[in-house]
Design a protein around this motif. Structure first.
Motif, PDB file in Angstrom:
ATOM      1  N   VAL A 137      -5.834   7.392   4.917  1.00 46.60           N
ATOM      2  CA  VAL A 137      -5.864   6.515   3.741  1.00 46.60           C
ATOM      3  C   VAL A 137      -5.496   5.072   4.126  1.00 46.60           C
ATOM      4  O   VAL A 137      -6.131   4.111   3.684  1.00 46.60           O
ATOM      5  N   THR A 138      -4.492   4.948   5.004  1.00 41.90           N
ATOM      6  CA  THR A 138      -4.118   3.605   5.477  1.00 41.90           C
ATOM      7  C   THR A 138      -5.321   2.948   6.144  1.00 41.90           C
ATOM      8  O   THR A 138      -5.605   1.766   5.938  1.00 41.90           O
ATOM      9  N   GLY A 139      -6.068   3.742   6.922  1.00 41.08           N
ATOM     10  CA  GLY A 139      -7.249   3.222   7.629  1.00 41.08           C
ATOM     11  C   GLY A 139      -8.275   2.655   6.655  1.00 41.08           C
ATOM     12  O   GLY A 139      -8.896   1.615   6.940  1.00 41.08           O
ATOM     13  N   ILE A 191       0.812  -1.233   0.000  1.00 42.82           N
ATOM     14  CA  ILE A 191       0.000   0.000   0.000  1.00 42.82           C
ATOM     15  C   ILE A 191       0.843   1.281   0.000  1.00 42.82           C
ATOM     16  O   ILE A 191       0.309   2.377   0.057  1.00 42.82           O
ATOM     17  N   ARG A 192       2.164   1.154  -0.066  1.00 43.11           N
ATOM     18  CA  ARG A 192       2.994   2.356   0.141  1.00 43.11           C
ATOM     19  C   ARG A 192       2.788   3.440  -0.921  1.00 43.11           C
ATOM     20  O   ARG A 192       2.952   4.620  -0.640  1.00 43.11           O
ATOM     21  N   GLU A 193       2.408   3.015  -2.139  1.00 44.84           N
ATOM     22  CA  GLU A 193       2.160   4.009  -3.195  1.00 44.84           C
ATOM     23  C   GLU A 193       1.049   4.971  -2.753  1.00 44.84           C
ATOM     24  O   GLU A 193       1.189   6.194  -2.859  1.00 44.84           O
ATOM     25  N   ALA A 194      -0.037   4.392  -2.247  1.00 47.39           N
ATOM     26  CA  ALA A 194      -1.169   5.230  -1.801  1.00 47.39           C
ATOM     27  C   ALA A 194      -0.743   6.106  -0.629  1.00 47.39           C
ATOM     28  O   ALA A 194      -1.119   7.284  -0.541  1.00 47.39           O
ATOM     29  N   GLN A 195       0.070   5.543   0.275  1.00 45.34           N
ATOM     30  CA  GLN A 195       0.513   6.326   1.435  1.00 45.34           C
ATOM     31  C   GLN A 195       1.367   7.517   0.996  1.00 45.34           C
ATOM     32  O   GLN A 195       1.206   8.626   1.506  1.00 45.34           O
TER      33      GLN A 195
END
Ligand code: ASP
Length: 470
Positions: free
Chosen positions: A428-430, A296-300
């Motif tokens: 966003v992570t949530g 998920i790091r791209e979104a973070q």
């Protein structure tokens, strides 16, 4: 492969690595352009570096601001395109997620559980915020007299008016419904769009398949088209992140950051606690924590650089649908809903900021004051749109309620952008954690297992028959 070669390979092939490099280079460029540079250099090195600074920071202050704006141009384009697809994407995802699920009981189960999940996690976030701010007491680290003088003599922060007419609460409650969907869409009111799409999807679900099919197909096409646009614009992400971060860093003085270290440290600690809580949730549903966060790091990174969970939503959706291996109907419902309704990072921040400002102004918060903080932070997390700086606007309502002059927001506004970047990353992570948890919680029935296996077989057959097309 040695570490250096691995990193070089990642920098060439992996988008997240390019974005990370953009982020670091952006910070560096911003520091060179902005006032922060002076504060970061120890006095002993100052003379030597001043000449370098003079060479680099050729720009007087207003010129460096202009350069910052130009550097941010790819970022503005990136944001504009993401915002362009956000509304059609929310609408089509929710309609598709509900109407294409073919299972009304499942939709009800997802809807109710996900809402309960959001409320519980937000309450946990508020609890973490209240505990930390009471233990650390960041307000005690401030010189209260100096603060009072600075706030009363300096340019006062005038909070935007948030009107709450509680005298006719029943009528106020109905304002949550979109009366004019065109106006709602034009205003980009995400919560109302989600509600409208929810109604629409449920209606389609209850209709005979032959009648609902055209609109369901339209939603599917619309959603896929939005995702293609997102794929295009993501190529711009490293440049966009570079420019946006350079612009922010050039404007925030490190002096401002140092003065507010205790407050910022408390907020960041609160956000880290939530991150740890998310890690436990991810582990609890049987996922490998490291692998999940790598995926998920791209979104973070995009959330961190844009400070907007709404603008990041297309990227969040792409990762949830294409990389996390979830059933598509889950993120189609949870991500649009979570982007508006689930903001744990904002809840922690608002709680800590409100109590911190009360501590600075020497106001004792009563029990009813705490209740107000909890309810407003919960309400704001649910109703506030995922835009940059929204948290601070809602904060002014909380402050008003607990008797703190909202002008004191001036004290924290200088460092707000940095905290906004951090809390948006958590928000966003949530949403991605919520999708993963829901996917697990709702289990899979035999029919879905079979259809997944069938999809995989079809994909493999296609690959064998025409390997070049995929
Ligand atoms: N910028 C945050 C978000 O988009 C909202 C806030 O200001 O806390 O999620």
């Amino acid at each position: 492969m040695p570490l250096f070669h691995r990193m070089k390979h990642a920098a060439r092939t992996q988008l997240w690595m390019k974005v990370l490099i953009g982020l670091l280079l952006g910070c560096l460029t911003g520091l060179l352009l902005g006032p922060a540079f002076d504060y970061l250099i120890p006095t002993a090195l100052n003379t030597a570096i001043t000449s370098v600074h003079e060479t680099w920071a050729f720009a007087p202050e207003h010129l460096s601001v202009q350069i910052g704006h130009w550097l941010a141009l790819p970022g503005y384009i990136f944001l504009a395109v993401l915002q362009m697809v956000v509304i059609p994407l929310i609408f089509s995802s929710v309609v598709r997620g509900i109407a294409d699920s073919k299972n009304p009981a499942m939709v009800k189960k997802v809807g109710l559980r996900v809402l309960a999940y959001f409320v519980v996690t937000t309450c946990i976030a508020i609890g973490i915020g209240l505990t930390l701010v009471s233990i650390i007491q960041p307000g005690d680290y401030m010189d209260k007299m100096a603060v009072k003088e600075a706030v009363t003599s300096g340019s006062k922060y005038v909070p935007p008016l948030v009107n709450a007419h509680v005298d006719n609460l029943p009528k106020e409650i109905t304002t949550i419904l979109p009366r004019n969907i065109i106006k709602t869409m034009a205003e980009g009111d995400m919560l109302k769009i989600v509600i409208f799409a929810g109604f629409f999807g449920l209606a389609l679900l209850g209709m005979p398949r032959s009648t609902s099919r055209p609109l369901i197909d339209l939603s599917i096409s619309l959603q896929e088209a939005c995702m293609v646009v997102v794929g295009w614009v993501l190529r711009l992400a490293p440049m966009a992140v570079f420019g946006l971060i350079a612009e922010v860093t050039a404007q925030v003085g490190a002096g401002a950051l140092l003065g507010m270290a205790a407050y910022m440290g408390t907020v960041i600690l609160g956000l880290l606690c939530i991150l740890a809580f998310y890690m436990c949730m991810v582990r609890a549903v049987g996922r490998k924590v490291g692998e999940f966060f790598r995926t998920i790091r791209e979104a973070q990174l995009v959330a961190f650089s844009t400070s907007s969970s709404a603008a990041t939503m297309p990227v969040t959706m792409r990762i949830a649908q294409e990389k996390l291996g979830l059933r598509p109907s889950i993120p189609q419902l949870v991500i649009p809903l979570g982007t508006t309704v689930n903001m744990d990072g904002t809840a922690v921040y608002q709680t800590i900021a409100a109590v911190f400002l009360a501590q600075v102004t020497g106001i004792d918060i009563s029990m009813s004051g705490y209740l107000l903080i909890i309810l407003t932070a919960l309400g704001a997390s649910i109703g506030a749109p995922g835009m940059p700086g929204v948290g601070v606007v809602i904060l002014s309502t909380i402050l008003h309620g607990i008797g703190v002059d909202a002008g004191y927001i001036a004290l924290i506004i200088g460092v707000d952008r940095i905290l906004d970047m951090c809390r948006t990353t958590i928000n966003v992570t949530g949403d991605l954690v919520a999708s993963t948890v829901m996917d697990k919680l709702l289990g899979r029935n035999l029919q879905e297992e079979l259809s997944d296996v069938l999809d995989e077989v079809v994909a493999e057959v296609k690959e064998v028959v025409s390997p070049n097309k995929s």
